[in-house]
Enzyme design. Structure first.
Site, PDB file in Angstrom:
ATOM      1  N   ASP A 191      41.934  41.263  34.060  1.00 31.11           N
ATOM      2  CA  ASP A 191      43.285  40.764  34.345  1.00 31.11           C
ATOM      3  C   ASP A 191      43.141  39.393  35.017  1.00 31.11           C
ATOM      4  O   ASP A 191      42.079  38.776  34.933  1.00 31.11           O
ATOM      5  CB  ASP A 191      44.040  41.784  35.212  1.00 31.11           C
ATOM      6  N   ASP A 192      44.191  38.932  35.695  1.00 32.15           N
ATOM      7  CA  ASP A 192      44.136  37.588  36.274  1.00 32.15           C
ATOM      8  C   ASP A 192      42.943  37.442  37.221  1.00 32.15           C
ATOM      9  O   ASP A 192      42.636  38.340  37.998  1.00 32.15           O
ATOM     10  CB  ASP A 192      45.422  37.293  37.041  1.00 32.15           C
TER      11      ASP A 192
END
Ligand SMILES: *[C@@H]1O[C@H](CO)[C@@H](O)[C@H](O)[C@H]1NC(C)=O
Length: 384
Positions: A191-192
């Protein structure tokens, strides 16, 4: 409200190796004075207590679950409140653990060869999660006034790894935090990589704690989602963010500033410079329609503002789409300034912009007409 906090998806953090210095008082190498560094943003303390995780029964064999040892160690650090702070030493070895929170006045120090490995069995998060939700979740039943104010955090020389296909595995999320510096780190997650946040819709607005004074420097990483993200939960406001010298490869969106109607708050005075990207789906995205709501009670009139975003000196290769800047109809993004942004490997797809004003100079492929080509005409706030 509490239960909504608890239901909120926590970013997961799975760590193979981590060295986080919280309120670091480690003497840092001073060889290169000219190199910008976080060292010094946090007051140095010399008379520190040092404890080893082994004193709390932990075993670094990669099999023993050490969650309880980490909790005991941090509980002790939190409650002894040693004047000089405490360094928690993690010797070489593989230390399997569930989630734990850090506390104030501590340094989590990993020796060379020390790996903190998150278990797969339940949602895990450790160390670098810094928000009220986590505090509320902590085992220690801290009362509101006990919550350590999440400020003055240094994270250096950290490697954070999670599988590319693992869901909700943000790397490092400063959340309603001030004076945070993340540097010289490698993050590869599902994810980020880094996401600066400050609360979610009506709950974040009520809590009202901004993130400000956030520095991210010399970070390298890879993710199917965002490299450097701001948002989308920014209801307490995010301001004064400096991101520089970033290397991203195999990423979904290189630079992603995201918010949504219902969030309220602001994103302002953001400077992102000297970013290299390789193999990116979209280089830059600034969007006002990203992320969902905690429940139906969000206020549709809580419209966020985005003002003063400068992105400069970006070099991208194997870029599928250059980017999009799509503001909110009754709250256009203002002073969005791009300078010296060179993106290669782009097919026919152009920039896409709506509801934004600002400027662009030296942008390849040519930017959208909403951005003027003269900084003289546009008050680009940051560093022009
Ligand atoms: C903008 O943010 C930078 C950090 O990136 C900070 O140094 C500067 O003082 C801020 N400017 C204002 C006007 O607050």
């Amino acid at each position: 409200m509490q239960s909504t906090f608890l239901r909120r998806k926590m970013p997961l953090l799975q760590v193979l190796a981590l060295l986080a210095a919280l309120l670091s008082s480690l003497p840092q190498c001073r060889a290169a004075e000219a190199v910008a560094t976080c060292s010094g943003i946090v007051p140095m303390r010399w008379r520190r207590e040092v404890v080893s995780i082994t004193e709390f029964g932990a075993v670094g064999d990669g099999k023993t679950l050490n969650t309880w040892s980490f909790h005991k160690a941090i509980y002790r650090i939190q409650h002894l409140r040693k004047r000089g702070g405490t360094l928690l030493y993690i010797p070489p070895g593989v230390w399997l653990t569930g989630s734990f929170d850090l506390t104030s006045h501590m340094t989590l120090y990993l020796a060379r060869g020390a790996v903190i490995k998150a278990t797969q069995v339940s949602p895990q998060y450790i160390g670098t999660e810094m928000n009220k939700e986590d505090l509320d979740r902590s085992l220690f039943g801290a009362s509101e006034q006990d919550l350590f104010l999440i400020s003055n955090v240094v994270i250096k020389h950290v490697t954070v790894l999670a599988p590319y296909d693992s869901p909700n595995t943000d790397g490092i999320d400063p959340d309603s935090s001030s004076n945070v510096c993340i540097e010289d780190s490698f993050v590869a997650t599902g994810d980020d990589l880094v996401a600066v946040k400050s609360g979610w819709d009506e709950y974040g607005i009520a809590y009202g704690r901004p993130s400000s004074g956030i520095t991210v420097r010399r970070l390298t990483g890879s993710s199917p989602f965002s490299g450097i993200a701001i948002g989308s939960e920014t209801s307490g406001g995010v301001e004064n963010v400096l991101v520089e010298n970033i290397n991203l490869y195999d990423v979904g969106i290189g630079i992603h500033i995201k918010t949504n109607v219902g969030r309220g708050g602001y994103i302002r005075n953001i400077t992102i410079s000297d970013v290299n990207m390789n193999n990116v789906r979209k280089a830059i995205r600034i969007a006002g329609d990203v992320g969902d709501h905690p429940d139906e009670n969000f206020d549709p009139n809580a419209v966020p503002t985005v003002d003063g975003v400068t992105i400069k000196n970006v070099w991208g290769e194997e870029v599928e789409q250059p980017g999009s800047i799509e503001g909110i109809k009754n709250s256009p993004f203002t002073r969005v300034c791009l300078s010296n942004v060179k993106l290669w490997g782009v097919g026919a797809s152009p920039w896409k912009c709506t509801d934004v004003t600002g400027a662009a100079l030296g942008v390849n492929p040519g930017p959208c007409p909403q951005l003027t080509s003269s900084f003289a005409m546009t008050p680009c706030s940051n560093d022009f």
